[in-house]
Design a protein around this motif. Structure first.
Motif, PDB file in Angstrom:
ATOM      1  N   ASN A 105      44.219  36.374  42.290  1.00 42.15           N
ATOM      2  CA  ASN A 105      43.988  36.872  43.456  1.00 42.15           C
ATOM      3  C   ASN A 105      45.387  37.066  44.175  1.00 42.15           C
ATOM      4  O   ASN A 105      45.631  38.061  44.977  1.00 42.15           O
ATOM      5  CB  ASN A 105      43.544  35.603  44.380  1.00 42.15           C
ATOM      6  CG  ASN A 105      41.863  35.492  44.070  1.00 42.15           C
ATOM      7  OD1 ASN A 105      41.249  36.449  43.657  1.00 42.15           O
ATOM      8  ND2 ASN A 105      41.306  34.411  44.258  1.00 42.15           N
ATOM      9  N   GLU A 106      46.484  36.066  43.818  1.00 40.20           N
ATOM     10  CA  GLU A 106      47.817  36.313  44.232  1.00 40.20           C
ATOM     11  C   GLU A 106      48.454  37.728  43.839  1.00 40.20           C
ATOM     12  O   GLU A 106      49.244  38.286  44.305  1.00 40.20           O
ATOM     13  CB  GLU A 106      48.613  35.298  44.112  1.00 40.20           C
ATOM     14  CG  GLU A 106      49.826  35.318  44.854  1.00 40.20           C
ATOM     15  CD  GLU A 106      50.851  33.935  44.345  1.00 40.20           C
ATOM     16  OE1 GLU A 106      52.087  33.878  45.037  1.00 40.20           O
ATOM     17  OE2 GLU A 106      50.427  32.999  43.603  1.00 40.20           O
ATOM     18  N   VAL A 108      46.768  40.356  43.046  1.00 43.20           N
ATOM     19  CA  VAL A 108      46.103  41.593  43.786  1.00 43.20           C
ATOM     20  C   VAL A 108      46.586  41.832  45.154  1.00 43.20           C
ATOM     21  O   VAL A 108      46.811  42.827  45.440  1.00 43.20           O
ATOM     22  CB  VAL A 108      44.617  41.221  43.718  1.00 43.20           C
ATOM     23  CG1 VAL A 108      43.816  42.311  44.409  1.00 43.20           C
ATOM     24  CG2 VAL A 108      44.204  41.219  42.128  1.00 43.20           C
ATOM     25  N   SER A 109      46.743  40.465  45.770  1.00 44.66           N
ATOM     26  CA  SER A 109      47.376  40.585  47.318  1.00 44.66           C
ATOM     27  C   SER A 109      48.652  41.217  47.296  1.00 44.66           C
ATOM     28  O   SER A 109      49.096  41.641  48.184  1.00 44.66           O
ATOM     29  CB  SER A 109      47.237  39.132  47.628  1.00 44.66           C
ATOM     30  OG  SER A 109      47.964  38.237  47.288  1.00 44.66           O
ATOM     31  N   THR A 148      35.863  40.586  38.729  1.00 47.46           N
ATOM     32  CA  THR A 148      35.233  40.390  40.020  1.00 47.46           C
ATOM     33  C   THR A 148      35.884  41.122  41.153  1.00 47.46           C
ATOM     34  O   THR A 148      35.420  41.194  42.323  1.00 47.46           O
ATOM     35  CB  THR A 148      35.343  38.906  40.487  1.00 47.46           C
ATOM     36  OG1 THR A 148      36.933  38.499  40.772  1.00 47.46           O
ATOM     37  CG2 THR A 148      34.695  37.960  39.494  1.00 47.46           C
ATOM     38  N   ILE A 149      37.182  41.978  40.619  1.00 46.56           N
ATOM     39  CA  ILE A 149      37.874  42.717  41.756  1.00 46.56           C
ATOM     40  C   ILE A 149      37.400  44.216  41.611  1.00 46.56           C
ATOM     41  O   ILE A 149      38.091  44.653  40.536  1.00 46.56           O
ATOM     42  CB  ILE A 149      39.284  42.317  41.724  1.00 46.56           C
ATOM     43  CG1 ILE A 149      39.326  40.856  42.182  1.00 46.56           C
ATOM     44  CG2 ILE A 149      40.267  43.151  42.645  1.00 46.56           C
ATOM     45  CD1 ILE A 149      40.926  40.246  41.638  1.00 46.56           C
TER      46      ILE A 149
END
Length: 331
Positions: A105-106, A108-109, A148-149
């Motif tokens: 998540n980090e 991707v962000s 999931t992304i």
């Protein structure tokens, strides 16, 4: 920028560490390799400065590698720093996936575009043997988290060994059946410990898969940053790629240079030749000096490697071949 043979160089592989949490048999000895000290590897600010200089020479795509890049603390921060550089169009990451679930998540962000996960077997015992202790479940959890992304391009990289079983190749290919991800089979390159293994040719793997899944159609267009040839099997959502570095030399279209974790800019994987950018930076060199050195290395990029028997490039007699392992040079 173009090199002396007219090739456009737009892609730089950046190794952020020589350390790894696995000991794959073709990459690193079981005891590991002597690791560089933290003071010997480039800081994130230094990497960013080199990449910024690279964009002014035409570099637009960055691949973060290692060793295992996710063992270096704060890697998503580097992704964010690179994303702010004007001219950077794509930032990708190659990882073994073990630490990916907690970092995805980090990453991707902060702007990562694509992730390649090295996975040479879906058999837990064989995976553990190849990686000398790796946990397939952890790597697969990293893969599932990446999938999931929706906006993230996900690829599996598999290096087949001579004792890889046909069913293992088929199981890996089936990952692309119901999911929009690519599975790529890479010929073993004779670098470091890889010299001990016979490369399994991409043509052999393709025949095996066509015998099982039917005739594949070649995908037209450019996919990714490298030399992979992609095909699609009937009914598959994803693609199958082949990187045949030994049996089908693609040096005439090579578009890359490599930056090692200690700051050596290499123009070809096989040769030891390169420029020490770390010393240049730490001696206070101006950006124009940095770009001048980088320009020289890019321009002098050799015509080809000599992986295949009988391959010989005129004028390379004086070039020293690389003797370090892949983890040390950012393969």
């Amino acid at each position: 920028m173009r090199d002396q043979f007219g090739r456009t160089i737009e892609y730089m592989r950046v190794s952020v560490t020589d350390r790894c949490n696995l000991r794959c048999v073709y990459c690193m000895p079981p005891e590991g390799v002597p690791c560089l000290s933290h003071g010997d590897i480039l800081t994130y600010d230094e990497i960013t400065r080199i990449c910024r200089a690279g964009t002014e020479l035409g570099i637009s795509r960055i691949k973060l590698t290692g060793g295992e890049p996710l063992v270096r603390r704060g890697l998503p921060d580097l992704v964010g720093m690179l994303r702010e550089i004007p001219g950077i169009e794509q930032i990708t990451l190659t990882t073994n996936g073990i630490l990916l679930k907690e970092k995805i998540n980090e990453l991707v962000s902060n702007g990562i575009n694509s992730i390649n996960i090295s996975m040479d077997s879906l058999n837990a015992e064989r995976y553990e043997k190849i990686t000398r202790g790796g946990c397939l479940r952890q790597a697969f959890e990293g893969l599932e988290a990446a999938l999931t992304i929706p906006e993230l391009q996900v690829r599996i990289n598999c290096v087949c060994l001579s004792d890889t079983q046909p069913e293992d190749i088929i199981r890996l290919a089936l990952l692309a059946d119901k999911q929009e991800l690519d599975v790529r089979f890479i010929e073993m390159m004779p670098i470091g410990l890889g010299k001990k293994y016979r490369p399994v040719k991409g043509a052999e793997i393709r025949k095996l898969l066509e015998d099982r899944f039917g005739t594949a159609s070649v995908c037209q267009g450019q996919y990714g940053n490298g030399p992979a040839v992609y095909v699609r099997f009937p009914g598959f959502k994803g693609k199958i790629g082949f990187i045949d570095a030994v049996s089908h030399q693609f040096c005439s279209t090579c578009n890359r240079v490599r930056l090692t974790s200690e700051g050596c800019l290499k123009s070809c994987l096989q040769y030891e030749t390169g420029a020490d950018l770390r010393t240049l930076l730490r001696s206070g060199a101006a950006d124009e000096k940095l770009k001048g050195v980088m320009r020289g290395i890019i321009y002098e990029k050799p015509a080809c490697h000599q992986f295949a028997e009988g391959t010989k490039e005129s004028g390379t007699e004086s070039r020293k071949l690389e003797t370090r392992d892949m983890s040390q040079i950012g393969g």
